[in-house]
Scaffold this motif. Structure first.
Motif, PDB file in Angstrom:
ATOM      1  N   THR A 261       5.155   0.525 -11.562  1.00  0.00           N
ATOM      2  CA  THR A 261       4.411  -0.208 -12.583  1.00  0.00           C
ATOM      3  C   THR A 261       3.752  -1.456 -12.023  1.00  0.00           C
ATOM      4  OG1 THR A 261       5.754   0.590 -14.428  1.00  0.00           O
ATOM      5  CG2 THR A 261       4.720  -1.562 -14.708  1.00  0.00           C
ATOM      6  N   SER A 262       4.387  -2.080 -11.009  1.00  0.00           N
ATOM      7  CA  SER A 262       3.894  -3.370 -10.541  1.00  0.00           C
ATOM      8  C   SER A 262       4.230  -3.601  -9.082  1.00  0.00           C
ATOM      9  CB  SER A 262       4.509  -4.500 -11.378  1.00  0.00           C
ATOM     10  OG  SER A 262       5.930  -4.509 -11.223  1.00  0.00           O
ATOM     11  N   VAL A 263       3.449  -4.493  -8.477  1.00  0.00           N
ATOM     12  CA  VAL A 263       3.730  -5.000  -7.140  1.00  0.00           C
ATOM     13  C   VAL A 263       3.698  -6.523  -7.220  1.00  0.00           C
ATOM     14  CG1 VAL A 263       2.897  -5.241  -4.771  1.00  0.00           C
ATOM     15  CG2 VAL A 263       2.784  -3.011  -5.906  1.00  0.00           C
ATOM     16  N   GLN A 264       4.767  -7.133  -6.724  1.00  0.00           N
ATOM     17  CA  GLN A 264       4.802  -8.586  -6.623  1.00  0.00           C
ATOM     18  C   GLN A 264       4.547  -8.949  -5.160  1.00  0.00           C
ATOM     19  OE1 GLN A 264       7.908 -12.287  -7.376  1.00  0.00           O
ATOM     20  NE2 GLN A 264       8.020 -10.498  -8.707  1.00  0.00           N
ATOM     21  N   ILE A 265       3.594  -9.841  -4.945  1.00  0.00           N
ATOM     22  CA  ILE A 265       3.154 -10.145  -3.583  1.00  0.00           C
ATOM     23  C   ILE A 265       2.753 -11.608  -3.496  1.00  0.00           C
ATOM     24  CG2 ILE A 265       0.735  -9.493  -4.055  1.00  0.00           C
ATOM     25  CD1 ILE A 265       0.732  -8.176  -1.225  1.00  0.00           C
ATOM     26  N   ILE A 266       2.949 -12.196  -2.323  1.00  0.00           N
ATOM     27  CA  ILE A 266       2.527 -13.584  -2.131  1.00  0.00           C
ATOM     28  C   ILE A 266       1.003 -13.634  -2.108  1.00  0.00           C
ATOM     29  CG2 ILE A 266       2.504 -15.557  -0.564  1.00  0.00           C
ATOM     30  CD1 ILE A 266       5.312 -14.750   0.342  1.00  0.00           C
ATOM     31  N   PHE A 267       0.452 -14.447  -2.997  1.00  0.00           N
ATOM     32  CA  PHE A 267      -0.996 -14.607  -3.071  1.00  0.00           C
ATOM     33  C   PHE A 267      -1.304 -16.017  -3.530  1.00  0.00           C
ATOM     34  CE2 PHE A 267      -5.084 -14.115  -5.506  1.00  0.00           C
ATOM     35  CZ  PHE A 267      -5.892 -13.948  -4.388  1.00  0.00           C
ATOM     36  N   ASN A 268      -2.002 -16.741  -2.685  1.00  0.00           N
ATOM     37  CA  ASN A 268      -2.432 -18.094  -3.022  1.00  0.00           C
ATOM     38  C   ASN A 268      -3.568 -18.482  -2.073  1.00  0.00           C
ATOM     39  OD1 ASN A 268      -1.257 -19.212  -0.540  1.00  0.00           O
ATOM     40  ND2 ASN A 268       0.729 -19.002  -1.540  1.00  0.00           N
TER      41      ASN A 268
ATOM     42  N   ILE B 101      -6.760  -9.792  -1.006  1.00  0.00           N
ATOM     43  CA  ILE B 101      -8.109  -9.569  -1.539  1.00  0.00           C
ATOM     44  C   ILE B 101      -8.785  -8.433  -0.785  1.00  0.00           C
ATOM     45  CG2 ILE B 101     -10.383 -10.598  -1.899  1.00  0.00           C
ATOM     46  CD1 ILE B 101      -8.948 -13.357  -1.865  1.00  0.00           C
ATOM     47  N   GLU B 102      -8.585  -8.385   0.516  1.00  0.00           N
ATOM     48  CA  GLU B 102      -9.304  -7.442   1.370  1.00  0.00           C
ATOM     49  C   GLU B 102      -8.782  -6.019   1.254  1.00  0.00           C
ATOM     50  OE1 GLU B 102      -8.960  -8.738   5.358  1.00  0.00           O
ATOM     51  OE2 GLU B 102     -10.135 -10.573   5.082  1.00  0.00           O
ATOM     52  N   ARG B 103      -7.473  -5.865   1.262  1.00  0.00           N
ATOM     53  CA  ARG B 103      -6.927  -4.537   1.502  1.00  0.00           C
ATOM     54  C   ARG B 103      -6.099  -3.963   0.368  1.00  0.00           C
ATOM     55  NH1 ARG B 103      -3.730  -3.643   6.522  1.00  0.00           N
ATOM     56  NH2 ARG B 103      -4.192  -1.515   5.841  1.00  0.00           N
ATOM     57  N   PHE B 104      -5.824  -4.758  -0.635  1.00  0.00           N
ATOM     58  CA  PHE B 104      -4.869  -4.288  -1.628  1.00  0.00           C
ATOM     59  C   PHE B 104      -5.362  -4.300  -3.060  1.00  0.00           C
ATOM     60  CE2 PHE B 104      -1.218  -5.472  -4.443  1.00  0.00           C
ATOM     61  CZ  PHE B 104      -0.667  -4.188  -4.534  1.00  0.00           C
ATOM     62  N   PHE B 105      -6.072  -5.327  -3.459  1.00  0.00           N
ATOM     63  CA  PHE B 105      -6.415  -5.511  -4.866  1.00  0.00           C
ATOM     64  C   PHE B 105      -7.166  -4.313  -5.460  1.00  0.00           C
ATOM     65  CE2 PHE B 105      -6.289 -10.427  -5.449  1.00  0.00           C
ATOM     66  CZ  PHE B 105      -4.935 -10.395  -5.213  1.00  0.00           C
ATOM     67  N   ALA B 106      -8.163  -3.818  -4.756  1.00  0.00           N
ATOM     68  CA  ALA B 106      -8.970  -2.723  -5.308  1.00  0.00           C
ATOM     69  C   ALA B 106      -8.121  -1.480  -5.528  1.00  0.00           C
ATOM     70  CB  ALA B 106     -10.136  -2.416  -4.385  1.00  0.00           C
ATOM     71  N   ARG B 107      -7.216  -1.182  -4.575  1.00  0.00           N
ATOM     72  CA  ARG B 107      -6.364  -0.002  -4.702  1.00  0.00           C
ATOM     73  C   ARG B 107      -5.428  -0.126  -5.905  1.00  0.00           C
ATOM     74  NH1 ARG B 107      -4.809   2.651   0.001  1.00  0.00           N
ATOM     75  NH2 ARG B 107      -3.229   3.667  -1.314  1.00  0.00           N
ATOM     76  N   ALA B 108      -4.804  -1.272  -6.050  1.00  0.00           N
ATOM     77  CA  ALA B 108      -3.880  -1.464  -7.167  1.00  0.00           C
ATOM     78  C   ALA B 108      -4.617  -1.421  -8.500  1.00  0.00           C
ATOM     79  CB  ALA B 108      -3.141  -2.790  -7.010  1.00  0.00           C
TER      80      ALA B 108
ATOM     81  N   LEU C  74       0.823  -1.201   0.000  1.00  0.00           N
ATOM     82  CA  LEU C  74       0.000   0.000   0.000  1.00  0.00           C
ATOM     83  C   LEU C  74       0.865   1.263   0.000  1.00  0.00           C
ATOM     84  CD1 LEU C  74      -2.733  -1.156   2.539  1.00  0.00           C
ATOM     85  CD2 LEU C  74      -3.044  -0.777   0.083  1.00  0.00           C
ATOM     86  N   LYS C  75       1.951   1.251   0.748  1.00  0.00           N
ATOM     87  CA  LYS C  75       2.851   2.397   0.756  1.00  0.00           C
ATOM     88  C   LYS C  75       3.503   2.575  -0.609  1.00  0.00           C
ATOM     89  CE  LYS C  75       5.269   5.801   2.451  1.00  0.00           C
ATOM     90  NZ  LYS C  75       4.610   7.093   2.785  1.00  0.00           N
ATOM     91  N   ALA C  76       3.868   1.474  -1.254  1.00  0.00           N
ATOM     92  CA  ALA C  76       4.524   1.552  -2.560  1.00  0.00           C
ATOM     93  C   ALA C  76       3.632   2.208  -3.604  1.00  0.00           C
ATOM     94  CB  ALA C  76       4.931   0.153  -3.028  1.00  0.00           C
ATOM     95  N   LEU C  77       2.321   2.100  -3.421  1.00  0.00           N
ATOM     96  CA  LEU C  77       1.396   2.699  -4.381  1.00  0.00           C
ATOM     97  C   LEU C  77       1.451   4.227  -4.382  1.00  0.00           C
ATOM     98  CD1 LEU C  77      -1.790   0.453  -3.992  1.00  0.00           C
ATOM     99  CD2 LEU C  77      -0.092   0.405  -5.824  1.00  0.00           C
TER     100      LEU C  77
END
Length: 326
Positions: free
Chosen positions: A169-176, A183-190, A161-164
């Motif tokens: 251009t991109s954020v690489q994050i663990i998601f599985n 899903i809750e706090r980041f996807f909509a903002r990005a 969120l701070k990087a935004l």
């Protein structure tokens, strides 16, 4: 293989990409022959996004990628690398414009290109996200023509969120299926800012392949052995931070939800259910694994019942161990 837009670059990349950590090191022995076969199989199956880093085998992963692409051509292929983890000790003060540019120059040589497609700060200390001069230095390297775009690879949602706040251009994050908090706090903002999301560790270090058991053993140079409790780097990188026994229990329940579909492919298809995700980057140590990963893109969408069942398994078994930590 379907493609998705990569942020605001104009690139269209395959929704399943190739994660090149395993062919570099820290996953047990992988021969050059197997590594190149895995890469070639991924490209043959339509993957157009490759993710690597300068520390994967101290440049070995980058050099293998360069060799394969030199033999078959680079047209339409996006190669993302990372920089910063060579800083020792890995502290904010080590992140200087000169240091980062030195690592970028080394990656240019390893990948045998004049400009890097994408450079990502490689899970820097949180303090780096509060130093705008580092991101300004990356802007200058874009202006110099050494890289086309830059982004970040993060450990925590808060870092993403701070990087935004920067023109990334991109954020690489663990998601599985074991790490659902984005899903809750980041996807909509990005998504709103048209920032590409690269889903890393999509198979939870092999747990979500369904092929591991309580009796599984790992080589001494495999991070699943030497970083089981975070001894070498963030424990969230190994089995997504889920206690191994808990992960195995959850996998048994997920098998029933997946039915006849191989669990690894089912896990990748679950990631693709989220439009905010640009590309998932499973690793592969041989041709068969790469082809299996690619096949996930051809599966039908998961049903509402399956999505609800996965959410329930996560909530009951996994969430207490990982959700607020990362």
């Amino acid at each position: 293989m379907q493609k998705r837009p990569f942020g605001q670059t104009g690139w269209q990349v395959s929704e399943i990409g190739f994660g090149a950590w395993a062919i570099g090191g820290s996953w047990g022995d992988v021969s050059d022959r197997d590594a190149e076969a895995a890469l070639n199989a991924a490209l043959d199956e339509g993957m157009t996004f490759i993710d690597t880093a300068d520390v994967y085998g101290d440049g070995r992963s980058e050099r293998l990628i360069a060799r394969v692409l030199k033999s078959r051509g680079r047209d339409g292929i996006v190669v993302a690398t990372k920089a910063g983890r060579k800083i020792n000790p890995h502290v904010s003060a080590g992140y200087t414009p000169a240091a980062i540019e030195g690592y970028i120059d080394a990656s240019l040589r390893n990948l045998e290109v004049d400009a890097l497609d994408l450079v990502q700060l490689h899970c820097p200390p949180v303090e780096v996200y509060y130093r705008p001069e580092i991101f300004e230095a990356l802007d200058k390297m874009v202006a110099k023509g050494k890289l086309k775009a830059y982004g970040v690879s993060v450990e925590k949602i808060e870092e993403a969120l701070k990087a935004l706040e920067y023109p990334i251009t991109s954020v690489q994050i663990i998601f599985n299926m074991f790490r659902q908090r984005p899903i809750e706090r980041f996807f909509a903002r990005a998504h709103e800012q048209q920032v590409a999301i690269i889903a890393r560790v999509p198979l939870a270090s092999g747990l979500l392949t369904g092929k591991l058991s309580a009796q599984s053993t790992f080589a001494a140079d495999d991070h699943r052995q030497f970083n089981r409790h975070g001894e070498a780097f963030d424990v969230g990188e190994t089995f997504s931070g889920v206690p191994y026994e808990i992960g195995l229990k959850a996998v048994e329940e997920l098998r029933a939800v997946a039915g006849s579909v191989p669990l690894a492919q089912f896990a990748l298809r679950w990631i693709l259910m989220f439009d905010a995700v640009t590309v998932a980057i499973p690793g592969a140590k041989n041709r068969e694994q790469a082809a299996g990963n690619a096949a996930a893109a051809g599966l039908p969408a998961l049903s509402d019942a399956q999505m609800n069942a996965i959410r329930d398994i996560y909530t009951r078994l996994v969430k207490p161990h990982v959700h607020q930590r990362w």
